[in-house]
Design a protein around this motif. Structure first.
Motif, PDB file in Angstrom:
ATOM      1  N   ASP A 106       0.850  -1.184   0.000  1.00 30.93           N
ATOM      2  CA  ASP A 106       0.000   0.000   0.000  1.00 30.93           C
ATOM      3  C   ASP A 106       0.888   1.237   0.000  1.00 30.93           C
ATOM      4  O   ASP A 106       1.817   1.340   0.816  1.00 30.93           O
ATOM      5  N   TYR A 107       0.577   2.169  -0.894  1.00 30.61           N
ATOM      6  CA  TYR A 107       1.442   3.342  -1.069  1.00 30.61           C
ATOM      7  C   TYR A 107       0.594   4.611  -1.037  1.00 30.61           C
ATOM      8  O   TYR A 107      -0.429   4.713  -1.726  1.00 30.61           O
ATOM      9  N   ARG A 108       1.040   5.567  -0.234  1.00 26.84           N
ATOM     10  CA  ARG A 108       0.331   6.846  -0.119  1.00 26.84           C
ATOM     11  C   ARG A 108       1.154   7.935  -0.797  1.00 26.84           C
ATOM     12  O   ARG A 108       2.253   8.259  -0.355  1.00 26.84           O
ATOM     13  N   LYS A 109       0.614   8.485  -1.862  1.00 25.39           N
ATOM     14  CA  LYS A 109       1.289   9.587  -2.542  1.00 25.39           C
ATOM     15  C   LYS A 109       1.232  10.845  -1.678  1.00 25.39           C
ATOM     16  O   LYS A 109       0.406  10.968  -0.782  1.00 25.39           O
ATOM     17  N   PRO A 122      -3.946   5.550   1.099  1.00 22.41           N
ATOM     18  CA  PRO A 122      -2.992   4.771   0.297  1.00 22.41           C
ATOM     19  C   PRO A 122      -3.702   3.906  -0.734  1.00 22.41           C
ATOM     20  O   PRO A 122      -4.876   3.560  -0.580  1.00 22.41           O
ATOM     21  N   ARG A 134      -0.290  -1.159  -4.742  1.00 25.21           N
ATOM     22  CA  ARG A 134       0.537  -1.207  -5.957  1.00 25.21           C
ATOM     23  C   ARG A 134       1.091  -2.606  -6.144  1.00 25.21           C
ATOM     24  O   ARG A 134       1.491  -3.262  -5.173  1.00 25.21           O
ATOM     25  N   TYR A 175      14.500   5.119  -1.930  1.00 27.32           N
ATOM     26  CA  TYR A 175      13.522   5.021  -3.001  1.00 27.32           C
ATOM     27  C   TYR A 175      13.628   3.654  -3.668  1.00 27.32           C
ATOM     28  O   TYR A 175      14.714   3.096  -3.808  1.00 27.32           O
ATOM     29  N   ASP A 199       5.602  -0.714 -12.384  1.00 31.23           N
ATOM     30  CA  ASP A 199       4.275  -0.720 -11.782  1.00 31.23           C
ATOM     31  C   ASP A 199       3.320  -1.419 -12.745  1.00 31.23           C
ATOM     32  O   ASP A 199       2.990  -0.890 -13.807  1.00 31.23           O
ATOM     33  N   PHE A 220       9.159   4.829  -5.925  1.00 28.55           N
ATOM     34  CA  PHE A 220       8.376   4.918  -4.698  1.00 28.55           C
ATOM     35  C   PHE A 220       9.295   5.280  -3.534  1.00 28.55           C
ATOM     36  O   PHE A 220      10.339   4.648  -3.350  1.00 28.55           O
ATOM     37  N   ARG A 249       6.702   6.298   2.403  1.00 27.47           N
ATOM     38  CA  ARG A 249       5.279   6.404   2.076  1.00 27.47           C
ATOM     39  C   ARG A 249       4.624   5.052   1.860  1.00 27.47           C
ATOM     40  O   ARG A 249       3.445   4.991   1.507  1.00 27.47           O
ATOM     41  N   ILE A 250       5.382   3.969   2.052  1.00 26.44           N
ATOM     42  CA  ILE A 250       4.809   2.628   1.985  1.00 26.44           C
ATOM     43  C   ILE A 250       4.202   2.302   3.345  1.00 26.44           C
ATOM     44  O   ILE A 250       4.872   2.394   4.369  1.00 26.44           O
TER      45      ILE A 250
END
Length: 317
Positions: free
Chosen positions: A164-167, A173, A176, A191, A196, A205, A209-210
């Protein structure tokens, strides 16, 4: 799963290195517990062939020998797989010592320290640590993100992952599905660069933010992994290396050599200061803050304001 495979590869390597005659598949299966637990001959054969290929990729020279009865055997001769004596000079030893120090905050610290001790025991010369003698600064690559280790293993083993990734501008999130290529540390942040699957394109990524766990998925990569240079350029571009204009800064004489190496022009101002024109892209404010009182931004005004805001936030902490 990764530990079980590593143990199986180690056992196979020991069997092949420890024999004086070629061992057949039947003998190897009877000697390694993981192979005994294979559900069928087909499952064992697939496992053995993968393991043999993995060991060869790691550098082990495995010979295939056919005896008089036509049976195939395998062995790894010690003289073919013996490393030459270690010959490092003082500068090379210092570089390895510095590399080991860099990882002291990560879970790789133990492995780095142990490897260094083994090299010293094998004859690597003791080198004077220039960072301890001449500087109060200590090189570090901080690794606080829980996602680092599973992603590092996934990059090494070429295993797809989901997370799960939150930009930066997103409220929630999103999941991905990624084919991980490599991890890069940039300006104190880690990073991940990879493919993707959901977006059908390469993406980068930021590990901080993961959210939640990184989960491995079965199956092979669907795209070819590019070379290291291409991946690194992707990371640098995403993290702020793409310059769209230039900035004018004052830099204390004798300081900020990374900035000087990127300067378009340098002019001496006197009184211990120089004026530099440097490429200006996203993320430059965070980099300039790292040089503290040695840097003063002259223009553009928005960059100067961003740097001042960051310095004020640091002062409050």
């Amino acid at each position: 799963m990764a530990i079980a495979k590593a143990e199986r590869l180690m056992n196979l390597a020991l069997c092949l290195l420890g024999t004086r005659r070629p061992l057949s598949k039947r003998e190897l299966r009877g000697s390694i517990e993981a192979y005994l637990e294979a559900g069928s001959d087909d499952a064992f054969n697939r496992m053995f062939e993968r393991d043999k290929d993995d060991l060869r990729e790691l550098g082990l020279i495995i010979e295939t020998v056919e005896n008089l009865d036509g049976d195939t055997g395998y062995l790894a001769r010690r003289d073919s797989n013996r490393l030459p004596p270690i010959t490092l000079d003082a500068e090379e030893a210092a570089a390895l010592g510095l590399a080991a120090k860099v990882w002291q905050q990560a879970r790789l610290a133990g492995a780095a320290s142990g490897a260094l001790q083994k090299l010293r025991a094998a004859g690597m010369p003791e080198a004077e640590d220039a960072y301890e003698v001449h500087s109060a600064l200590e090189p570090r690559i901080p690794v606080h993100e829980a996602a680092f280790e599973p992603l590092m293993l996934a990059c090494r083993d070429r295993r797809p992952v989901t997370f799960d990734y939150r930009k930066g501008n997103a409220a929630k999130p999103e999941q991905r599905q990624v084919e991980p290529w490599t991890l890069e540390c940039w300006r104190g942040h880690w990073y991940l660069a990879g493919w993707d699957r959901g977006r059908g394109a390469e993406r980068v990524f930021r590990l901080s933010r993961i959210t939640g766990r990184v989960r491995s998925r079965a199956g092979a990569f669907t795209t070819e992994v590019p070379d290291v240079v291409t991946v690194r350029e992707t990371v640098e571009s995403w993290a702020g290396e793409t310059a769209t204009r230039t900035a004018l800064i004052r830099l204390r004489t004798g300081a900020g050599y990374p900035l000087r190496s990127r300067a378009v022009s340098v002019r001496e101002l006197g009184n211990g200061w120089d004026e530099l024109e440097i490429p200006y892209g996203h993320g430059l404010d965070a980099w300039l803050v790292e040089f503290g009182p040695d840097v003063v931004v002259q223009e553009p005004a928005d960059l100067r304001a961003d740097v001042v805001d960051r310095l004020r936030a640091v002062a409050k902490d």
